[in-house]
Design a protein around this motif. Structure first.
Motif, PDB file in Angstrom:
ATOM      1  N   GLN A 144       0.824  -1.205   0.000  1.00  0.00           N
ATOM      2  CA  GLN A 144       0.000   0.000   0.000  1.00  0.00           C
ATOM      3  C   GLN A 144       0.860   1.257   0.000  1.00  0.00           C
ATOM      4  O   GLN A 144       0.544   2.236  -0.682  1.00  0.00           O
ATOM      5  N   SER A 190      -7.905   4.269   4.410  1.00  0.00           N
ATOM      6  CA  SER A 190      -8.071   2.864   4.058  1.00  0.00           C
ATOM      7  C   SER A 190      -9.326   2.340   4.748  1.00  0.00           C
ATOM      8  O   SER A 190      -9.430   2.370   5.976  1.00  0.00           O
ATOM      9  N   PRO A 194      -5.394  -3.796   4.011  1.00  0.00           N
ATOM     10  CA  PRO A 194      -5.010  -4.573   2.815  1.00  0.00           C
ATOM     11  C   PRO A 194      -4.538  -5.966   3.202  1.00  0.00           C
ATOM     12  O   PRO A 194      -3.971  -6.175   4.290  1.00  0.00           O
ATOM     13  N   MET A 218      -6.873  -4.188  -1.915  1.00  0.00           N
ATOM     14  CA  MET A 218      -6.845  -2.905  -1.211  1.00  0.00           C
ATOM     15  C   MET A 218      -8.171  -2.189  -1.425  1.00  0.00           C
ATOM     16  O   MET A 218      -8.560  -1.923  -2.570  1.00  0.00           O
ATOM     17  N   SER A 220      -9.955   1.262  -0.385  1.00  0.00           N
ATOM     18  CA  SER A 220      -9.600   2.559   0.183  1.00  0.00           C
ATOM     19  C   SER A 220     -10.511   3.635  -0.375  1.00  0.00           C
ATOM     20  O   SER A 220     -11.338   3.390  -1.255  1.00  0.00           O
TER      21      SER A 220
END
Length: 312
Positions: A144, A190, A194, A218, A220
């Motif tokens: 990330q 976020s 992740p 991920m 976000s």
């Protein structure tokens, strides 16, 4: 005999001089320039007005004339610092939702996850042989950070740093078409931590040339705004954040001791919603001014297009 040979040579010289005098004589009826064929034409260009007619095979015609065309080699540069694509790409489940294991679709999804996780465990063992610090628990946060730094470098057009964060395959995909545009991107927060969902360790060219590919999920909240060269908004908004679900592929050349984990690409599932359309800039024509007149933008109204009835 000596006298006869000398008389014969003198006669030849006299005849040659007479022939030269006759050739130089303007009153001589014979042609002064004789056409001589010096070179044979193997290729004759096509005649004018053959457009639309059937084209002849020039290569076969040249071979019949004795000319050999040089073979054209379509060469492409090879870079061993990264792979050419994503090996065995991860297929996200539709909607990214977990189905009930009692249903037929949920049972099929569960068996596919077990098969993929078994292959991922074998790939993790290979990666740990070359990278002892690799761990699926901490790698997701590292991926990330790489993603955020790469996009920040893209917005500031920092090519040197961007090359160290993305692979040679991903770089042209990120920078294509951004020459005259202004990009405003921001990572807000976020929504979910992740996590690593897919790991592969393929080899390329030779058997021991290993590459590690890790797919990270991920979820976000981000903001994106793209402006054209005139400063007008083309896509997105700087104030309105959006929820983004992405599957990032991070790669590293494991054989290289100085290799780094870099962003290699994204996996876009088939069930993903379509992207927002781009707002195009259109030039509105102004009024036709006569010499000496000035344009007053406040008193000018943009003419609206007339309604047109379309018939099928």
């Amino acid at each position: 005999q000596a006298q006869t040979t000398s008389s014969m040579s003198e006669a030849k010289q006299l005849t040659s001089t007479c022939n030269a005098e006759l050739a130089l004589d303007v009153r001589h009826p014979g042609p002064l320039f004789l056409p001589v064929r010096t070179k044979k034409r193997y290729f004759i260009p096509p005649a004018v007005g053959l457009k639309g007619k059937k084209e002849e095979n020039l290569e076969a015609k040249a071979r019949a004339a004795g000319i050999v065309f040089r073979q054209q080699y379509l060469e492409r540069s090879i870079n061993i610092a990264c792979s050419a694509g994503v090996f065995d790409p991860y297929i996200p489940p539709e909607g990214d939702a977990r189905l009930s294991a009692l249903s037929k679709e949920g049972l099929k999804q569960r068996t596919e996850q077990i098969r993929q996780s078994a292959a991922s465990q074998l790939a993790i063992r290979k990666i740990k042989e070359h990278d002892s610090q690799f761990s699926t628990k901490t790698f997701a946060e590292q991926a990330q950070e790489i993603f955020v730094e790469a996009h920040n470098s893209l917005t500031h057009f920092n090519k040197e740093k961007l090359h160290s964060l993305v692979t040679e395959r991903c770089y042209p995909e990120m920078t294509r078409g951004n020459r005259y545009k202004t990009i405003r991107w921001r990572f807000v927060e976020s929504l979910e931590p992740p996590r690593v969902v897919h790991v592969r360790c393929p080899d390329m060219v030779t058997k021991g040339n290993l590459y590690g590919q890790v797919t990270v999920r991920m979820h976000s909240k981000q903001t994106l705004a793209i402006y054209d060269r005139f400063g007008r908004l083309m896509l997105g908004s700087e104030e309105q954040p959006k929820d983004v679900l992405e599957y990032l592929v991070i790669e590293r050349h494991l054989v290289n001791p100085y290799g780094r984990w870099r962003l290699h690409g994204k996996i876009v599932p088939s069930w993903a919603p379509p992207k927002d359309p781009i707002i195009k800039t259109v030039a509105i024509p102004g009024p036709d001014l006569k010499p000496g007149e000035e344009f007053d933008a406040l008193n000018y109204e943009v003419p609206k297009p007339e309604a047109v009835q379309w018939n099928k």
